[in-house]
Scaffold this active site. Sequence first.
Site, PDB file in Angstrom:
ATOM      1  N   ASN A 170       0.827  -1.203   0.000  1.00 56.85           N
ATOM      2  CA  ASN A 170       0.000   0.000   0.000  1.00 56.85           C
ATOM      3  C   ASN A 170       0.862   1.255   0.000  1.00 56.85           C
ATOM      4  OD1 ASN A 170      -1.935   2.024   0.372  1.00 56.85           O
ATOM      5  ND2 ASN A 170      -3.211   0.754   1.675  1.00 56.85           N
ATOM      6  N   ASP A 171       1.549   1.490   1.101  1.00 57.85           N
ATOM      7  CA  ASP A 171       2.314   2.728   1.232  1.00 57.85           C
ATOM      8  C   ASP A 171       3.380   2.866   0.144  1.00 57.85           C
ATOM      9  OD1 ASP A 171       0.878   3.386   3.560  1.00 57.85           O
ATOM     10  OD2 ASP A 171       2.236   2.199   4.800  1.00 57.85           O
ATOM     11  N   VAL A 172       3.964   1.749  -0.300  1.00 55.88           N
ATOM     12  CA  VAL A 172       5.084   1.814  -1.243  1.00 55.88           C
ATOM     13  C   VAL A 172       4.631   2.138  -2.665  1.00 55.88           C
ATOM     14  CG1 VAL A 172       6.470   0.243   0.144  1.00 55.88           C
ATOM     15  CG2 VAL A 172       5.052  -0.679  -1.696  1.00 55.88           C
ATOM     16  N   VAL A 173       3.315   2.185  -2.909  1.00 59.75           N
ATOM     17  CA  VAL A 173       2.802   2.575  -4.225  1.00 59.75           C
ATOM     18  C   VAL A 173       1.911   3.812  -4.116  1.00 59.75           C
ATOM     19  CG1 VAL A 173       2.896   0.215  -5.099  1.00 59.75           C
ATOM     20  CG2 VAL A 173       0.796   1.037  -4.024  1.00 59.75           C
TER      21      VAL A 173
ATOM     22  N   ALA B 152       0.960   3.111   7.353  1.00 57.46           N
ATOM     23  CA  ALA B 152       1.148   4.524   7.681  1.00 57.46           C
ATOM     24  C   ALA B 152      -0.176   5.227   7.952  1.00 57.46           C
ATOM     25  CB  ALA B 152       1.886   5.238   6.550  1.00 57.46           C
TER      26      ALA B 152
END
Length: 484
Positions: free
Chosen positions: A410-413, A452
Amino acid sequence: MEHIAVPAWVALAYLFAGVCFILALRGLSSPATSQRGNRMGMLGMALAVGTTLLLRAPVPEGSFLPQPTPDDLVILLQILAAIGLGAAIGWVIARRIAMTDMPQLVAAFHSLVGLAAVLVGWAAYLNPEAFGILGADGQINPVSRLEAGLGIAIGAITFSGSVIAFLKLAGKMSGAPILLPLRHVINLGTLIAILGLTGYFMTDQSLWVIATVTALAFIIGFLLIIPIGGADMPVVVSMLNSYSGWAAAAMGFTLHNTAMIITGALVGSSGAILSYIMCRAMNRGFISVIAGGFGAEAGAIGEAKEQRPWKRGSAEDAAYMLGEAEKVIIIPGYGMAVSQAQHALREMADLLKAKGVEVKYAIHPVAGRMPGHMNVLLAEANVPYDEVFELEDINSEFATADVAFIIGANDVVNPAAKTDKSSPIYGMPVFDVDKAKQVFFIKRSMGGVGYAGVDNDVFYMDQTLMLLADAKKMVEDINKGLAH
């Protein structure tokens, strides 16, 4: 207290153990050689522990073999019993621990290293004669006081910081940054007080001095970690690993143990280098990592946005489009680890390659909950190493990809890292999945957000189809469609 000269064979044994530790770190740098690296580390540790135990027994003049006294044998049996108990506990944990719980286990083990350093430092303070650090004036040698003070301080910081990291990783404490008013002033003042009192301890070995250093170090470890958000937790694990190494090295000086100094320095320096590399990959400042609260400068944790129109896909849709693609890039995340979908994912990749589709895996530096988390899972599923790429090596290829297949990430994209200055992940490099022709996004439901705690605009893009289900079940259903 007069020191006994260390035999030459002991120095050579410790040197060989140090070489084993260096080879272990080299082996652990790649999944392909990690097993060999682990074996070298185990060999080095066995040699270092065995040498230390043999060193305690006196060696008569003219003899090579030690001749332990009855008291030495009793102490040796106590030590072996403690080692056996610890080994049994470690064996049980290693057999039962799930890969999804590995990050919090690492944090818990770091805390034990820190606590051990604190206990050794206090043992040296309370019984300096047994450690050979008592001066002719009946006082602890000033240099030994400094070594013990630093070891206690670093160990206490490692312990309390690792406990907070464990609670965050285990979900027993919010992964959102907890921002205290004037936290930087408080942290800086506490660190200055610890350093000042540690220096003062060299001139005054009063109990209140070392007790205050210990208490302040426990407090600052807590204060340094609570402002750090979930997206930055892999760097925290690496940083605490470095702290545990420096704590062990400091205690090595107190114990006059060369192997402990070498091992601690290796762990401390390698952990610091890894933290620095990860900070650069995430566009974070290394100094701000050391100070604590990095990644939380932009404000409090983001709130989930109001739901917007999105499109839901099915396993049949995904199987058809994946089979028609020429190039697919897979982005794994913590959701893959939770569902243990790595084996099904590798099967999907094999089916696609059999159809002539080019398949690559994209790994973000902070994917998962600790450094290398995704690499370990993919290696467990026998994914070829040459198909796995880091962010900087593959990010430019999304523009030529037919499908970006996001499984549990999630956060990394999340493009908010590039556009939203109020986001807690702002400034962190992310994958440019929005440039792919088609995006499949596997997650359990639309109600959840990433670690996050922020919503993701990728959910609502025109080319995105949300595949809402358990990751393993969804990939298995896709595989059934690809097989027909």
